[in-house]
Design an enzyme around this catalytic site. Structure first.
Site, PDB file in Angstrom:
ATOM      1  N   ASP A  90      85.395   5.646 -39.324  1.00 14.43           N
ATOM      2  CA  ASP A  90      84.637   6.642 -38.556  1.00 14.43           C
ATOM      3  C   ASP A  90      85.524   7.351 -37.525  1.00 14.43           C
ATOM      4  O   ASP A  90      85.014   8.002 -36.612  1.00 14.43           O
ATOM      5  CB  ASP A  90      83.435   5.965 -37.868  1.00 14.43           C
ATOM      6  CG  ASP A  90      82.365   6.974 -37.453  1.00 14.43           C
ATOM      7  OD1 ASP A  90      82.368   8.115 -37.979  1.00 14.43           O
ATOM      8  OD2 ASP A  90      81.518   6.638 -36.614  1.00 14.43           O
TER       9      ASP A  90
ATOM     10  N   GLN B 187      78.747   0.074 -34.089  1.00 20.80           N
ATOM     11  CA  GLN B 187      77.633   0.975 -33.776  1.00 20.80           C
ATOM     12  C   GLN B 187      77.639   1.333 -32.286  1.00 20.80           C
ATOM     13  O   GLN B 187      77.660   0.458 -31.433  1.00 20.80           O
ATOM     14  CB  GLN B 187      76.302   0.310 -34.185  1.00 20.80           C
ATOM     15  CG  GLN B 187      75.081   1.193 -34.016  1.00 20.80           C
ATOM     16  CD  GLN B 187      75.086   2.423 -34.906  1.00 20.80           C
ATOM     17  OE1 GLN B 187      75.444   2.368 -36.076  1.00 20.80           O
ATOM     18  NE2 GLN B 187      74.692   3.563 -34.349  1.00 20.80           N
TER      19      GLN B 187
ATOM     20  N   LYS C  40      72.395   2.425 -43.081  1.00 17.95           N
ATOM     21  CA  LYS C  40      73.759   2.428 -43.645  1.00 17.95           C
ATOM     22  C   LYS C  40      73.907   1.301 -44.655  1.00 17.95           C
ATOM     23  O   LYS C  40      74.489   1.485 -45.730  1.00 17.95           O
ATOM     24  CB  LYS C  40      74.797   2.304 -42.514  1.00 17.95           C
ATOM     25  CG  LYS C  40      74.924   3.589 -41.698  1.00 17.95           C
ATOM     26  CD  LYS C  40      75.629   3.376 -40.369  1.00 17.95           C
ATOM     27  CE  LYS C  40      75.531   4.633 -39.510  1.00 17.95           C
ATOM     28  NZ  LYS C  40      75.893   4.406 -38.099  1.00 17.95           N
TER      29      LYS C  40
END
Ligand code: NAP
Length: 292
Positions: A122, A99, A55
């Site tokens: 997200d 994460q 990423k």
């Protein structure tokens, strides 16, 4: 004559999404704003470290700043939330990605909830999830949004189709089910307690595999002509679908790697740029107003 089979090329879709961001990033740069994604990694899980690195590299290639916050394996929930709050308060950070998974001692839900909605690129907060379910989220979860982007890029109709989603996680199965429903598919969401799973999957015009088990979806589960999207990413670059076996009857299918994965990353970059654009609306005469 056999019907044309489409291999749904995630790299192509990702390049299209990223290509459309270049001008937008330049326009932000004229205002002195560099979109910035902060990624938090707790512990030393090697796969998570690889995802975070991928990423970060993708950000760099596009001129998006990436900040990496590495926290030790024994981090507490409070310590993690404190790190998130610091990023929430930083006007130069536009997107925050925690994460998953985090170590067991951490209350992951509480940590996700600490991310401010403006920076929840997200779609992991309750509010982000709910907005997606209602169909008006700024930032739906990236992998579900990537799956929809692939279908749209290849003009695969969703409306009126029967979509079967295997998996109901809050980050993948549930939000993608909601997005398909919002696009007028008839959706069946399967999980570990679903009985006669293969019979249910055989009804699907669109199959989304989000199980976390390598080569789980078998070739003879696929209705001839169905579209198969494999969100799985297991050790050794193996998807949740037995690709070679499913290729036979599917009319369109994503490979692993180079399917859903690169589109997920491109979607994350897109959301980060959009978060920066939204914040830039509050930049006035050099003074940055942060929404409460
Ligand atoms: P997860 O949280 O572990 O959820 C897995 C889901 O699969 C659960 O809902 C579970 O049901 C269901 N399941 C497990 N065994 C099953 C069975 N035998 N039959 C039917 N359903 C079953 O996983 P996730 O985070 O959603 O991730 C799913 C996959 O996507 C993983 O391979 C992950 O690596 C991958 N992923 C990829 C990306 C990407 O960018 N490509 C991003 C995120 C995740 P229950 O709810 O009943 O337990």
């Amino acid at each position: 004559m056999t019907a044309e089979k489409i291999i749904l090329d995630g790299n192509l879709v990702a390049a299209d999404i990223k290509g459309k961001l270049v001008d937008r990033i330049n326009r932000l740069s004229e205002k002195g704003i560099v979109p910035c994604l902060a990624t938090i990694l707790v512990g030393e899980d090697p796969s998570s470290a690889t995802y975070v690195r991928m990423k970060g590299n993708a950000c760099k290639r596009l001129g998006i700043q990436s900040i990496r916050v590495d926290l030790p394996e024994n981090t507490s929930t409070d310590e993690l939330i404190a790190a998130i709050n610091k990023l929430n308060a930083d006007p130069n950070v536009h997107g925050i990605l925690l994460q998953h998974p985090v170590p067991n001692q951490i209350d992951e839900r509480a940590a996700f909830e600490a991310i401010s909605i403006e920076k929840d690129v997200d779609g992991v907060t309750t509010l982000g999830f709910a907005q997606n379910a209602f169909g008006f989220a700024d930032f739906p979860s990236c992998t579900p949004a990537a799956i929809i982007a692939i279908l749209d890029y290849y003009n695969i109709p969703i409306e009126g189709k029967h979509a079967v989603v295997i998996g109901r996680s809050p980050i993948l199965g549930k939000p993608v089910s909601a997005m398909l429903l919002n696009r007028n598919a008839t959706v069946t969401t399967c999980h570990s307690k679903t009985t006669h799973l293969e019979d249910v999957v055989r009804l699907g015009d669109i199959i989304v595999a989000a199980v976390g088990k390598p080569k789980f979806v078998q070739g003879d589960w696929i209705k001839p002509g169905a579209t198969v999207l494999d969100a799985g990413y297991n050790e050794g670059n193996i998807g949740d679908v037995d690709y070679d076996a499913c290729l036979e009857d599917a009319s369109a299918i994503t490979p692993v790697p180079a399917g859903v994965g690169p589109v997920t990353i491109a979607t994350l970059l897109k959301h980060t740029v959009e978060a920066a654009e939204k914040l830039s609306l509050h930049v006035n005469d050099g003074i940055l107003f942060i929404k409460e």
